[in-house]
Write a protein that holds these residues in place. Structure first.
Motif, PDB file in Angstrom:
ATOM      1  N   PHE A  71       0.846  -1.190   0.000  1.00 37.30           N
ATOM      2  CA  PHE A  71       0.000   0.000   0.000  1.00 37.30           C
ATOM      3  C   PHE A  71       0.884   1.243   0.000  1.00 37.30           C
ATOM      4  O   PHE A  71       1.813   1.354   0.815  1.00 37.30           O
ATOM      5  CB  PHE A  71      -0.894   0.028   1.244  1.00 37.30           C
ATOM      6  CG  PHE A  71      -2.061  -0.915   1.207  1.00 37.30           C
ATOM      7  CD1 PHE A  71      -3.348  -0.442   0.987  1.00 37.30           C
ATOM      8  CD2 PHE A  71      -1.878  -2.277   1.401  1.00 37.30           C
ATOM      9  CE1 PHE A  71      -4.437  -1.307   0.964  1.00 37.30           C
ATOM     10  CE2 PHE A  71      -2.957  -3.154   1.379  1.00 37.30           C
ATOM     11  CZ  PHE A  71      -4.240  -2.671   1.156  1.00 37.30           C
ATOM     12  N   GLY A  72       0.594   2.176  -0.896  1.00 37.35           N
ATOM     13  CA  GLY A  72       1.365   3.413  -0.964  1.00 37.35           C
ATOM     14  C   GLY A  72       0.645   4.405  -1.856  1.00 37.35           C
ATOM     15  O   GLY A  72      -0.565   4.328  -2.040  1.00 37.35           O
ATOM     16  N   TYR A  73       1.391   5.327  -2.465  1.00 40.62           N
ATOM     17  CA  TYR A  73       0.759   6.284  -3.383  1.00 40.62           C
ATOM     18  C   TYR A  73       1.809   6.873  -4.309  1.00 40.62           C
ATOM     19  O   TYR A  73       3.001   6.897  -3.993  1.00 40.62           O
ATOM     20  CB  TYR A  73       0.005   7.369  -2.616  1.00 40.62           C
ATOM     21  CG  TYR A  73       0.833   8.299  -1.749  1.00 40.62           C
ATOM     22  CD1 TYR A  73       0.953   9.656  -2.067  1.00 40.62           C
ATOM     23  CD2 TYR A  73       1.472   7.843  -0.603  1.00 40.62           C
ATOM     24  CE1 TYR A  73       1.688  10.520  -1.267  1.00 40.62           C
ATOM     25  CE2 TYR A  73       2.198   8.700   0.206  1.00 40.62           C
ATOM     26  CZ  TYR A  73       2.312  10.038  -0.128  1.00 40.62           C
ATOM     27  OH  TYR A  73       3.036  10.892   0.661  1.00 40.62           O
ATOM     28  N   THR A  74       1.375   7.326  -5.464  1.00 42.82           N
ATOM     29  CA  THR A  74       2.314   7.729  -6.511  1.00 42.82           C
ATOM     30  C   THR A  74       3.036   9.035  -6.200  1.00 42.82           C
ATOM     31  O   THR A  74       4.104   9.289  -6.755  1.00 42.82           O
ATOM     32  CB  THR A  74       1.598   7.875  -7.871  1.00 42.82           C
ATOM     33  OG1 THR A  74       0.641   8.944  -7.793  1.00 42.82           O
ATOM     34  CG2 THR A  74       0.888   6.590  -8.261  1.00 42.82           C
ATOM     35  N   PHE A  75       2.468   9.876  -5.335  1.00 43.45           N
ATOM     36  CA  PHE A  75       3.120  11.132  -4.969  1.00 43.45           C
ATOM     37  C   PHE A  75       4.094  10.944  -3.803  1.00 43.45           C
ATOM     38  O   PHE A  75       4.700  11.910  -3.348  1.00 43.45           O
ATOM     39  CB  PHE A  75       2.071  12.192  -4.598  1.00 43.45           C
ATOM     40  CG  PHE A  75       1.361  12.783  -5.780  1.00 43.45           C
ATOM     41  CD1 PHE A  75       1.702  14.041  -6.269  1.00 43.45           C
ATOM     42  CD2 PHE A  75       0.348  12.082  -6.420  1.00 43.45           C
ATOM     43  CE1 PHE A  75       1.046  14.588  -7.362  1.00 43.45           C
ATOM     44  CE2 PHE A  75      -0.316  12.614  -7.519  1.00 43.45           C
ATOM     45  CZ  PHE A  75       0.040  13.872  -7.994  1.00 43.45           C
ATOM     46  N   CYS A  76       4.236   9.727  -3.330  1.00 39.57           N
ATOM     47  CA  CYS A  76       5.143   9.407  -2.225  1.00 39.57           C
ATOM     48  C   CYS A  76       6.575   9.740  -2.652  1.00 39.57           C
ATOM     49  O   CYS A  76       7.044   9.260  -3.687  1.00 39.57           O
ATOM     50  CB  CYS A  76       5.020   7.928  -1.885  1.00 39.57           C
ATOM     51  SG  CYS A  76       6.047   7.374  -0.522  1.00 39.57           S
ATOM     52  N   PRO A  77       7.287  10.561  -1.883  1.00 36.26           N
ATOM     53  CA  PRO A  77       8.594  11.036  -2.336  1.00 36.26           C
ATOM     54  C   PRO A  77       9.724  10.017  -2.280  1.00 36.26           C
ATOM     55  O   PRO A  77      10.661  10.096  -3.075  1.00 36.26           O
ATOM     56  CB  PRO A  77       8.878  12.210  -1.387  1.00 36.26           C
ATOM     57  CG  PRO A  77       8.084  11.904  -0.159  1.00 36.26           C
ATOM     58  CD  PRO A  77       6.854  11.198  -0.632  1.00 36.26           C
ATOM     59  N   ASP A  78       9.672   9.053  -1.363  1.00 38.35           N
ATOM     60  CA  ASP A  78      10.827   8.161  -1.238  1.00 38.35           C
ATOM     61  C   ASP A  78      10.494   6.735  -0.804  1.00 38.35           C
ATOM     62  O   ASP A  78      10.958   5.775  -1.420  1.00 38.35           O
ATOM     63  CB  ASP A  78      11.856   8.756  -0.264  1.00 38.35           C
ATOM     64  CG  ASP A  78      11.213   9.304   1.006  1.00 38.35           C
ATOM     65  OD1 ASP A  78      10.128   8.836   1.383  1.00 38.35           O
ATOM     66  OD2 ASP A  78      11.808  10.214   1.618  1.00 38.35           O
ATOM     67  N   VAL A  79       9.688   6.570   0.235  1.00 41.94           N
ATOM     68  CA  VAL A  79       9.437   5.240   0.794  1.00 41.94           C
ATOM     69  C   VAL A  79       8.810   4.295  -0.232  1.00 41.94           C
ATOM     70  O   VAL A  79       9.267   3.162  -0.418  1.00 41.94           O
ATOM     71  CB  VAL A  79       8.535   5.333   2.046  1.00 41.94           C
ATOM     72  CG1 VAL A  79       8.138   3.939   2.533  1.00 41.94           C
ATOM     73  CG2 VAL A  79       9.256   6.087   3.159  1.00 41.94           C
ATOM     74  N   CYS A  80       7.776   4.760  -0.923  1.00 40.29           N
ATOM     75  CA  CYS A  80       7.062   3.889  -1.870  1.00 40.29           C
ATOM     76  C   CYS A  80       7.927   3.456  -3.054  1.00 40.29           C
ATOM     77  O   CYS A  80       8.016   2.257  -3.347  1.00 40.29           O
ATOM     78  CB  CYS A  80       5.789   4.566  -2.358  1.00 40.29           C
ATOM     79  SG  CYS A  80       4.644   4.984  -1.031  1.00 40.29           S
ATOM     80  N   PRO A  81       8.562   4.390  -3.760  1.00 37.56           N
ATOM     81  CA  PRO A  81       9.388   3.936  -4.881  1.00 37.56           C
ATOM     82  C   PRO A  81      10.540   3.031  -4.449  1.00 37.56           C
ATOM     83  O   PRO A  81      10.902   2.094  -5.166  1.00 37.56           O
ATOM     84  CB  PRO A  81       9.903   5.239  -5.510  1.00 37.56           C
ATOM     85  CG  PRO A  81       9.660   6.299  -4.503  1.00 37.56           C
ATOM     86  CD  PRO A  81       8.500   5.860  -3.685  1.00 37.56           C
ATOM     87  N   THR A  82      11.089   3.298  -3.259  1.00 36.61           N
ATOM     88  CA  THR A  82      12.167   2.441  -2.755  1.00 36.61           C
ATOM     89  C   THR A  82      11.658   1.030  -2.497  1.00 36.61           C
ATOM     90  O   THR A  82      12.295   0.040  -2.887  1.00 36.61           O
ATOM     91  CB  THR A  82      12.754   3.025  -1.454  1.00 36.61           C
ATOM     92  OG1 THR A  82      13.286   4.325  -1.719  1.00 36.61           O
ATOM     93  CG2 THR A  82      13.854   2.131  -0.908  1.00 36.61           C
ATOM     94  N   SER A  83      10.503   0.917  -1.849  1.00 33.94           N
ATOM     95  CA  SER A  83       9.932  -0.400  -1.540  1.00 33.94           C
ATOM     96  C   SER A  83       9.568  -1.164  -2.803  1.00 33.94           C
ATOM     97  O   SER A  83       9.832  -2.370  -2.922  1.00 33.94           O
ATOM     98  CB  SER A  83       8.691  -0.238  -0.656  1.00 33.94           C
ATOM     99  OG  SER A  83       9.032   0.306   0.598  1.00 33.94           O
ATOM    100  N   LEU A  84       8.969  -0.470  -3.765  1.00 37.14           N
ATOM    101  CA  LEU A  84       8.574  -1.127  -5.013  1.00 37.14           C
ATOM    102  C   LEU A  84       9.788  -1.562  -5.825  1.00 37.14           C
ATOM    103  O   LEU A  84       9.779  -2.624  -6.459  1.00 37.14           O
ATOM    104  CB  LEU A  84       7.684  -0.194  -5.837  1.00 37.14           C
ATOM    105  CG  LEU A  84       6.291   0.079  -5.247  1.00 37.14           C
ATOM    106  CD1 LEU A  84       5.581   1.167  -6.049  1.00 37.14           C
ATOM    107  CD2 LEU A  84       5.451  -1.196  -5.210  1.00 37.14           C
ATOM    108  N   GLN A  85      10.846  -0.761  -5.800  1.00 44.54           N
ATOM    109  CA  GLN A  85      12.057  -1.132  -6.527  1.00 44.54           C
ATOM    110  C   GLN A  85      12.762  -2.304  -5.856  1.00 44.54           C
ATOM    111  O   GLN A  85      13.312  -3.182  -6.529  1.00 44.54           O
ATOM    112  CB  GLN A  85      13.013   0.062  -6.624  1.00 44.54           C
ATOM    113  CG  GLN A  85      14.210  -0.186  -7.535  1.00 44.54           C
ATOM    114  CD  GLN A  85      13.791  -0.608  -8.935  1.00 44.54           C
ATOM    115  OE1 GLN A  85      13.033   0.097  -9.602  1.00 44.54           O
ATOM    116  NE2 GLN A  85      14.264  -1.763  -9.396  1.00 44.54           N
ATOM    117  N   THR A  86      12.731  -2.334  -4.529  1.00 43.65           N
ATOM    118  CA  THR A  86      13.306  -3.470  -3.799  1.00 43.65           C
ATOM    119  C   THR A  86      12.595  -4.761  -4.186  1.00 43.65           C
ATOM    120  O   THR A  86      13.235  -5.784  -4.453  1.00 43.65           O
ATOM    121  CB  THR A  86      13.190  -3.245  -2.277  1.00 43.65           C
ATOM    122  OG1 THR A  86      13.976  -2.113  -1.908  1.00 43.65           O
ATOM    123  CG2 THR A  86      13.673  -4.462  -1.500  1.00 43.65           C
TER     124      THR A  86
END
Length: 203
Positions: A71-86
Motif C-alpha cells: 500500500f502506498g501512493y504515486t506522490f510518495c517522495p521516497d518510501v514507496c518507490p524504494t519499496s517497489l524497486q526493492t
C-alpha cells in the motif's frame, strides 16, 4: 473379620479413593478449555478495487497465485518507490519458475489523485507483474483495514491543502495461492534478503 465388616471396609476404601480423585481432578474440571491459536495474523480479506486498466479486481481474482501486496501512493517522495524497486529487484533475483507464480499489487492510499491513468503510468517503472489498484476512498479504506494498513493525510505547515502527503504503513505482504498470509517484509529490507525470503516461501 466377618463378611459384613469386610464389605464396610471395601466401601470405606473406595470412598477415600473417590474423594482423593475428585480433589485432584477438580482444578482441571474448573479450568476454561485451552483455545489453541495457529499464530497466523488475520491479514487479508475481501475488497473490490479498480486496476490501472479500469477493470474491477477482487480478492477472488488472486486465488491460484502468490500475491505480493504493498500500500502506498504515486506522490510518495521516497518510501514507496524504494519499496517497489526493492520488490522488483528481489523478484528478478529468484528463479523464473518462482517469480512467474507471483502477482504484485500496488494499492493506493491516495485515491483522490491516483486515478487508473496515473497508476498505469507510475507502475511502468517497476516490475512487470505489478498491478496498480485504486477506487473510492471507501473501497480503499476497506482494503486497508483488511490488511491492517494505517494511513492518514498530512498537510505540512506552509503548504497548500492540495499539496498533502500521506503517512502510511510500509510493510509488504506475501499471500499464498489460497489467499492466506504467509509472511511480511519490513521497509528497509535489502533486495537480497527479500529474494531469499521469497525463495523460501514460494513452492
Amino acid at each position: 473379620m466377618n463378611s459384613r465388616a469386610r464389605i464396610l471396609l471395601y466401601f470405606a476404601v473406595a470412598a477415600i479413593f473417590l474423594i482423593v480423585g475428585i480433589t485432584v481432578r477438580l482444578p482441571q474440571l474448573l479450568e476454561e478449555p485451552v483455545v489453541q491459536s495457529t499464530g497466523q495474523p488475520a491479514i487479508g480479506g475481501e475488497f473490490e478495487l479498480i486496476d490501472h486498466k479500469g477493470n474491477t479486481v477482487t480478492q477472488e481474482d488472486l486465488l491460484g497465485s502468490y500475491t505480493l501486496v504493498y500500500f502506498g501512493y504515486t506522490f510518495c517522495p521516497d518510501v514507496c518507490p524504494t519499496s517497489l524497486q526493492t520488490a522488483a529487484t528481489a523478484l528478478e533475483m529468484i528463479p523464473m519458475r518462482k517469480s512467474n507464480k507471483v502477482v504484485s499489487l500496488f494499492i493506493t492510499v491516495d485515491p483522490e489523485r491516483d486515478t487508473p491513468e496515473v497508476m498505469a503510468e507510475y507502475i511502468k517503472h517497476f516490475h512487470k507483474s505489478l498491478i496498480g489498484l485504486t477506487g473510492s476512498l471507501e473501497q480503499v479504506s476497506k482494503a486497508a483495514k483488511a490488511y491492517k494498513i494505517y494511513f492518514k493525510k498530512v498537510v505540512e505547515e506552509g503548504k497548500e491543502e492540495e499539496d498533502y502527503l500521506l503517512d502510511h504503513s510500509a510493510f509488504q505482504y506475501l499471500l499464498g495461492p489460497d489467499g492466506k498470509f504467509i509472511t511480511h517484509f519490513r521497509h528497509g529490507i535489502t533486495p537480497e534478503e527479500m529474494a531469499e525470503k521469497l525463495k523460501a516461501n514460494i513452492r
